[in-house]
Design a protein around this motif. Structure first.
Motif, short mmCIF file in Angstrom:
data_model
loop_
_atom_site.label_atom_id
_atom_site.label_comp_id
_atom_site.label_asym_id
_atom_site.label_seq_id
_atom_site.Cartn_x
_atom_site.Cartn_y
_atom_site.Cartn_z
N GLY A 1 1.91 8.74 -4.10
CA GLY A 1 1.04 7.61 -3.80
C GLY A 1 0.72 6.83 -5.06
N SER A 2 0.38 5.59 -4.87
CA SER A 2 -0.04 4.76 -5.99
C SER A 2 -0.95 3.67 -5.45
N HIS A 3 -1.59 2.98 -6.36
CA HIS A 3 -2.50 1.91 -6.01
C HIS A 3 -2.13 0.70 -6.86
N ARG B 1 0.86 -1.18 0.00
CA ARG B 1 0.00 0.00 0.00
C ARG B 1 0.90 1.23 0.00
N ARG B 2 0.78 2.01 -1.07
CA ARG B 2 1.61 3.19 -1.24
C ARG B 2 0.79 4.47 -1.24
N SER B 3 -0.36 4.48 -0.57
CA SER B 3 -1.22 5.65 -0.62
C SER B 3 -0.69 6.82 0.21
N HIS B 4 0.07 6.52 1.26
CA HIS B 4 0.68 7.57 2.08
C HIS B 4 1.87 6.95 2.81
N ARG C 1 -0.69 5.47 -10.89
CA ARG C 1 -0.17 6.69 -10.25
C ARG C 1 -0.77 7.91 -10.93
#
Length: 164
Positions: free
Chosen positions: A131-133, A80-83, A125
């Motif tokens: 952030g990315s999903h 999880r790269r959202s924050h 992105r």
């Protein structure tokens, strides 16, 4: 624009890694991914999620916790790269180490993320910020969603990562 997750882009679901166990918690263990100790990420193994259905007692579950300080084989389940920090969830389940499967985000059917499998890992992105999903997809599910007239992209979706 600065992206906080640059170093974590080297990691993806289905990838085998080495992890060093840092601490125990009631739900599982916190680990450091070997080679990524300085990255802005947190990594963990949810032992309850992985093993509570296959153990008959709390003591049996606790016995499966790897010792603090040990280095273990693991496979990346989710990122999880959202924050910040990036959150990485690992599995040490023997079946997952052999071949990790996950549900395709398009059709909902299982797809194999391990090398040689039929899954693609897509990171979406935006230019608007960090952030990315991560999206998991069967090759065919992605290819079918690409416009038919864009045959080159369809072909690449079916071939990317495969040995010639």
């Amino acid at each position: 624009m600065e992206r906080f997750e640059i170093e974590s882009l080297a990691l993806m679901p289905g990838q085998k890694v080495q992890a060093k166990v840092l601490s125990h918690h009631p739900w599982g263990v916190v680990v450091a991914i070997v080679g990524h100790e300085n990255a802005d990420l947190s990594a963990s193994i949810d032992m309850i999620e992985l093993f509570s259905r296959t153990t008959s007692s709390h003591d049996e579950l606790l016995a499966l916790f790897p010792p603090i300080g040990s280095q273990i084989d693991a496979v990346i389940e989710q990122i999880r790269r959202s924050h910040p920090p990036v959150s990485v969830r690992l599995s040490i389940r023997p079946a997952d180490l052999e071949s990790l499967t996950w549900r395709c985000d398009f059709c909902g059917e299982p797809t194999t993320l391990s090398p040689g499998g039929d899954a693609l890992v897509l990171d979406s992105r935006s230019n608007d910020g960090p952030g990315s999903h991560t999206i998991i997809s069967h090759r065919n599910c992605l290819a079918e969603r690409i416009r038919p007239e864009n045959s080159g992209e369809r072909a690449r979706a079916l071939k990317i990562g495969k040995m010639c």
